[in-house]
Design a protein around this motif. Structure first.
Motif, PDB file in Angstrom:
ATOM      1  N   GLU A 165      -9.264 -50.443  69.648  1.00  0.00           N
ATOM      2  CA  GLU A 165      -9.846 -51.359  68.868  1.00  0.00           C
ATOM      3  C   GLU A 165     -10.930 -50.595  68.151  1.00  0.00           C
ATOM      4  O   GLU A 165     -11.561 -50.545  66.948  1.00  0.00           O
ATOM      5  CB  GLU A 165     -10.478 -52.471  69.459  1.00  0.00           C
ATOM      6  N   GLU A 166     -11.822 -49.520  68.968  1.00  0.00           N
ATOM      7  CA  GLU A 166     -12.795 -48.790  68.859  1.00  0.00           C
ATOM      8  C   GLU A 166     -12.240 -47.845  67.720  1.00  0.00           C
ATOM      9  O   GLU A 166     -12.910 -47.322  66.757  1.00  0.00           O
ATOM     10  CB  GLU A 166     -13.419 -48.097  69.947  1.00  0.00           C
ATOM     11  N   VAL A 167     -11.228 -47.064  67.960  1.00  0.00           N
ATOM     12  CA  VAL A 167     -10.328 -46.154  67.019  1.00  0.00           C
ATOM     13  C   VAL A 167     -10.230 -46.564  65.576  1.00  0.00           C
ATOM     14  O   VAL A 167     -10.525 -46.129  64.800  1.00  0.00           O
ATOM     15  CB  VAL A 167      -9.344 -45.515  67.916  1.00  0.00           C
ATOM     16  N   GLU A 168      -9.729 -47.938  65.791  1.00  0.00           N
ATOM     17  CA  GLU A 168      -9.407 -48.651  64.328  1.00  0.00           C
ATOM     18  C   GLU A 168     -10.655 -48.846  63.640  1.00  0.00           C
ATOM     19  O   GLU A 168     -10.797 -48.513  62.373  1.00  0.00           O
ATOM     20  CB  GLU A 168      -8.420 -49.945  64.621  1.00  0.00           C
ATOM     21  N   ALA A 169     -11.811 -49.146  64.243  1.00  0.00           N
ATOM     22  CA  ALA A 169     -12.866 -49.349  63.570  1.00  0.00           C
ATOM     23  C   ALA A 169     -13.486 -48.015  63.041  1.00  0.00           C
ATOM     24  O   ALA A 169     -14.048 -47.993  61.847  1.00  0.00           O
ATOM     25  CB  ALA A 169     -13.953 -49.930  64.533  1.00  0.00           C
ATOM     26  N   SER A 170     -13.231 -47.084  63.948  1.00  0.00           N
ATOM     27  CA  SER A 170     -13.895 -45.728  63.266  1.00  0.00           C
ATOM     28  C   SER A 170     -12.978 -45.355  62.089  1.00  0.00           C
ATOM     29  O   SER A 170     -13.502 -44.657  61.281  1.00  0.00           O
ATOM     30  CB  SER A 170     -13.881 -44.673  64.528  1.00  0.00           C
ATOM     31  N   ILE A 171     -11.843 -45.499  62.341  1.00  0.00           N
ATOM     32  CA  ILE A 171     -10.743 -45.050  61.241  1.00  0.00           C
ATOM     33  C   ILE A 171     -11.026 -46.065  59.624  1.00  0.00           C
ATOM     34  O   ILE A 171     -11.156 -45.135  58.677  1.00  0.00           O
ATOM     35  CB  ILE A 171      -9.580 -45.436  61.438  1.00  0.00           C
ATOM     36  N   ALA A 172     -11.541 -47.030  59.949  1.00  0.00           N
ATOM     37  CA  ALA A 172     -11.900 -47.793  58.524  1.00  0.00           C
ATOM     38  C   ALA A 172     -13.356 -47.270  58.309  1.00  0.00           C
ATOM     39  O   ALA A 172     -13.423 -47.290  56.893  1.00  0.00           O
ATOM     40  CB  ALA A 172     -12.070 -49.309  59.066  1.00  0.00           C
ATOM     41  N   VAL A 173     -14.025 -46.898  58.908  1.00  0.00           N
ATOM     42  CA  VAL A 173     -15.498 -46.512  58.409  1.00  0.00           C
ATOM     43  C   VAL A 173     -15.302 -44.941  57.929  1.00  0.00           C
ATOM     44  O   VAL A 173     -15.510 -44.783  56.888  1.00  0.00           O
ATOM     45  CB  VAL A 173     -16.422 -46.403  59.757  1.00  0.00           C
ATOM     46  N   GLU A 174     -14.546 -44.317  58.298  1.00  0.00           N
ATOM     47  CA  GLU A 174     -14.295 -42.866  57.857  1.00  0.00           C
ATOM     48  C   GLU A 174     -13.321 -42.782  56.664  1.00  0.00           C
ATOM     49  O   GLU A 174     -13.545 -42.150  55.691  1.00  0.00           O
ATOM     50  CB  GLU A 174     -13.257 -42.068  58.793  1.00  0.00           C
ATOM     51  N   GLU A 175     -12.461 -43.986  56.175  1.00  0.00           N
ATOM     52  CA  GLU A 175     -11.811 -44.190  55.169  1.00  0.00           C
ATOM     53  C   GLU A 175     -12.884 -44.568  53.876  1.00  0.00           C
ATOM     54  O   GLU A 175     -12.658 -44.376  52.857  1.00  0.00           O
ATOM     55  CB  GLU A 175     -10.542 -45.142  55.327  1.00  0.00           C
ATOM     56  N   LEU A 176     -13.712 -45.422  54.341  1.00  0.00           N
ATOM     57  CA  LEU A 176     -14.871 -45.685  53.398  1.00  0.00           C
ATOM     58  C   LEU A 176     -15.776 -44.790  53.001  1.00  0.00           C
ATOM     59  O   LEU A 176     -16.664 -44.912  52.151  1.00  0.00           O
ATOM     60  CB  LEU A 176     -15.453 -47.166  53.914  1.00  0.00           C
ATOM     61  N   ARG A 177     -15.712 -43.901  53.789  1.00  0.00           N
ATOM     62  CA  ARG A 177     -16.675 -42.830  53.578  1.00  0.00           C
ATOM     63  C   ARG A 177     -16.474 -41.971  52.044  1.00  0.00           C
ATOM     64  O   ARG A 177     -15.226 -41.673  52.036  1.00  0.00           O
ATOM     65  CB  ARG A 177     -17.064 -41.710  54.605  1.00  0.00           C
ATOM     66  N   PRO A 178     -17.383 -42.030  51.322  1.00  0.00           N
ATOM     67  CA  PRO A 178     -16.854 -40.987  49.903  1.00  0.00           C
ATOM     68  C   PRO A 178     -16.649 -39.836  50.182  1.00  0.00           C
ATOM     69  O   PRO A 178     -17.159 -38.921  50.976  1.00  0.00           O
ATOM     70  CB  PRO A 178     -18.315 -41.196  49.369  1.00  0.00           C
ATOM     71  N   GLN A 179     -15.371 -39.237  49.558  1.00  0.00           N
ATOM     72  CA  GLN A 179     -15.014 -37.962  49.716  1.00  0.00           C
ATOM     73  C   GLN A 179     -15.799 -37.034  48.494  1.00  0.00           C
ATOM     74  O   GLN A 179     -16.419 -37.631  47.650  1.00  0.00           O
ATOM     75  CB  GLN A 179     -13.467 -37.997  49.300  1.00  0.00           C
ATOM     76  N   ALA A 180     -15.327 -35.965  48.824  1.00  0.00           N
ATOM     77  CA  ALA A 180     -15.989 -34.909  48.091  1.00  0.00           C
ATOM     78  C   ALA A 180     -15.232 -34.847  46.516  1.00  0.00           C
ATOM     79  O   ALA A 180     -13.988 -34.977  46.649  1.00  0.00           O
ATOM     80  CB  ALA A 180     -15.944 -33.455  48.557  1.00  0.00           C
ATOM     81  N   THR A 181     -16.084 -35.000  45.454  1.00  0.00           N
ATOM     82  CA  THR A 181     -15.408 -35.225  44.157  1.00  0.00           C
ATOM     83  C   THR A 181     -15.436 -33.880  43.497  1.00  0.00           C
ATOM     84  O   THR A 181     -16.461 -33.100  43.875  1.00  0.00           O
ATOM     85  CB  THR A 181     -16.097 -36.309  43.369  1.00  0.00           C
TER      86      THR A 181
END
Length: 629
Positions: A165-181
């Motif tokens: 559960e903790e790893v899935e929450a961290s993955i969701a946060v990381e996916e929402l993090r803006p990527q370098a454009t």
């Protein structure tokens, strides 16, 4: 363009990439009520032969049908196309941290699978034991070991579920993090995503000038006004500040541009409608159809096609006439056009900058000094407040569009009003709000009852209404209009007689067959007395001096010094009335007095009061129950 030889050498196509905001300059913007016409100028080199010019960064609000391309130089414009530019590809959402978290998630899920397999194997082992093969002294030991092992496995499973559960929450946060454009993504603007491709065939190398003229939606301008009234001045008492509120969010900024405002209304292929033939006839309902049962119903339905050959038998007797044929539909074409009936073009002086932010940007068109006739009007029976208005003449060359106005009287903000659309040299009425310096007192109505007649007794009701007008201003006010009314009788046995002011009563028992000066014909009056002379009987036409009699009714009566009374003219204003009681505009004399309305035109000196008296009597047979008074 001249030709060089019969067989010219082949030309290679040359591509020219241009950015609208960088490589061009806006040479002019004309703003209409719901769009703007933008003119852009480009200058760039071309090579001999075929050149493909790609202009990107044009606003998405560009009207495709409005685009025009003009050019100067040694070349020929061959084709023009408009297309939607594609956004640059986005960078995939992948980072070292995201990869590490996804790897941890995979490890945890595999560990959970192993625990599930171990639990399944233990359960199968326990189920495989039999009483013949397992001694009784070993059974308790086996069950104890099973409980211990299964408990350990369940605790590991619970711990892994928490970690997952903790790893899935961290993955969701990381996916929402803006990527370098990338730089292309940073420059991309969806509102500036149109591109125009122009094909130019050049005869020689050199520079050419290209002009783009197009209509941009999501832009508009509206008129608004500041009206400043000086009641102490008779000449040019109104100062009208004509302003424009410009709004644009077309996507492109207008920086240091020459701006014009257009009052013309763009339209799309508006044509005069046609009147189709309007036919009438006698409706003949179709004959009723009787069905004995469902079988007959279906048989009748099956025989319907056979009735075509005998349809003429029923057409003349029962069938309704056929409807007129529908007109053929026409296909309209879109075009931007300006109607010049009531229109003008206003050039804003200098250069102006209007960003594409959707905000309201104000500019001043002109300040006009105009003549106006001021009037103060009150209907104290309904409201004792005094309303200030002005009839203003647009003596300027400017066309005024309809819009809101802030009203300032003698330097003080009074109210907000609305100015209608006004052409040059046209007059218009403008409400200026309330004037508390003119105070009206509407005294209680006095009523007295008496009887008259010897053989035929009648009840006579005498009514007296007093009104006081107080001018608290330090100056004379010449045009105060007070409106009141007397009742109108709808029964022949009830007569109403006006006593004061002594206006001539219109007679409806002998209504003249004359024509009023606004073109309306005089009609007969209805049964029943309206004012004192109204009684029963039908109307008769008179000749000779009938129009003279009507004008006598319209004539005003001097009450006291500075006060005249007259029958109220519908739609008239105090400023237009003269001592003779005739308006400058046409008056329907036949309508005067029919509604029982009277007005006084008062000229009240500074800090003084004027008293007005309205007196009338109502006469009816004794014990007549009169309603409405």
């Amino acid at each position: 363009m001249a030709t060089t030889s019969a067989n010219p050498p082949p030309f290679e196509q040359h591509t020219v990439q241009l950015e609208s905001a960088v490589d061009s300059k806006i040479t002019g913007v004309s703003v209409y009520s719901d769009r703007a016409e933008v003119s852009r100028a480009f200058r760039f080199p071309v090579r001999t032969g075929q050149n493909q010019v790609i202009i990107s960064g044009l606003p998405r609000a560009l009207n495709h049908d409005s685009l025009r391309v003009e050019g100067k130089g040694s070349g020929t414009i061959q084709d023009v196309t408009i297309s939607q530019a594609k956004p640059p590809p986005r960078k995939s959402k992948s980072s070292p941290e995201l990869k590490r978290l996804q790897s941890n998630k995979t490890d945890i899920e595999q560990s959970m699978q192993r625990i599930v397999q171990a639990q399944t194997s233990l359960k199968k082992y326990l189920e495989s034991l039999s009483s013949q093969q397992t001694p009784s002294n070993k059974l308790a030991e086996i069950i104890s070991d099973y409980d211990t092992i299964m408990g350990d496995l369940q605790r590991k499973m619970n711990r892994l579920l928490d970690e997952l559960e903790e790893v899935e929450a961290s993955i969701a946060v990381e996916e929402l993090r803006p990527q370098a454009t990338t730089e292309e993504q940073k420059k991309w603007d969806s509102n500036l995503s149109l591109k125009v491709t122009v094909g130019i065939f050049a005869s020689v190398d050199g520079d050419v000038e290209l002009g783009l003229i197009y209509a941009a939606n999501r832009t508009s301008w509206t008129a608004r006004y500041d009206i400043r009234v000086d009641t102490q001045t008779k000449e040019e008492a109104v100062s009208l500040v004509y302003k424009a509120s410009i709004t644009q969010w077309s996507g492109e900024d207008w920086t240091d541009i020459p701006l014009t405002l257009e009052t013309a209304t763009p339209s799309f292929d508006k044509t005069l409608p046609n009147l189709n033939p309007w036919t009438i006839g006698i409706y003949r309902p179709p004959p009723p159809v009787m069905y004995a049962d469902s079988r007959l119903k279906f048989r009748a339905a099956a025989r319907v096609p056979q009735l075509d050959s005998y349809s003429h038998v029923y057409t003349d007797s029962f069938a309704a006439p056929p409807p007129p044929p529908l007109p053929e539909m026409s296909i309209q074409t879109s075009a931007i056009t300006s109607k010049g009936g009531v229109s003008a073009t206003f050039a804003v002086p200098g250069l102006i900058t209007i960003p594409s932010d959707g905000a309201v940007h104000g500019v001043t068109i002109a300040t006009l000094q105009l003549d106006a006739k001021m009037s103060w009007v009150s209907i104290p029976k309904k409201d004792t407040k005094t309303y200030l208005s002005a009839k203003i003449k647009n003596a300027s060359e400017y066309t005024l569009l309809s819009g809101p106005a802030n009203v300032y009287v003698d330097g003080s903000f009074i109210s907000r009003s609305t100015i209608p659309g006004v052409s040059p040299e046209e007059k218009f009425d403008c409400a200026l709000g309330l004037d508390p310096a003119i105070r009206i007192t509407y005294h209680p109505l006095s009523k007295k009852l008496s009887q008259s007649g010897l053989l035929s007794k009648s009840d006579v009701y005498l009514y007296t209404q007093r009104i006081t007008v107080h001018n608290t201003k330090p100056t004379l006010v010449e045009t105060i209009k007070i409106i009141d009314q007397i009742p109108v009788s709808e029964d022949s046995i009830i007569n109403v007689k006006l006593l004061s002011p002594a206006l001539q009563l219109p007679s409806y028992n002998a209504t003249p067959a004359a024509t009023s000066n606004d073109g309306g014909s005089v009609k007969s009056g209805k049964t029943g007395g309206l004012l004192g002379s109204l009684g029963s009987g039908s109307s008769n036409s008179t000749s000779g001096n009938s129009e003279k009699a009507l004008k006598a009714v319209a004539k005003s009566v001097k009450v006291t010094s500075g006060v005249v009374a007259q029958w109220d003219r519908p739609g008239s204003d105090a400023a237009s009335a003269t001592d003779e009681g005739l308006d400058s505009e046409p008056v329907d004399f036949t309508a005067l007095g029919k509604d029982g309305k009277i007005n006084w035109l008062c000229s009240v000196a500074a800090q003084t009061k004027t008293s007005l008296t309205l007196q009338w009597e109502v006469n009816a047979p004794v014990n007549t129950n009169i309603f409405g008074i």
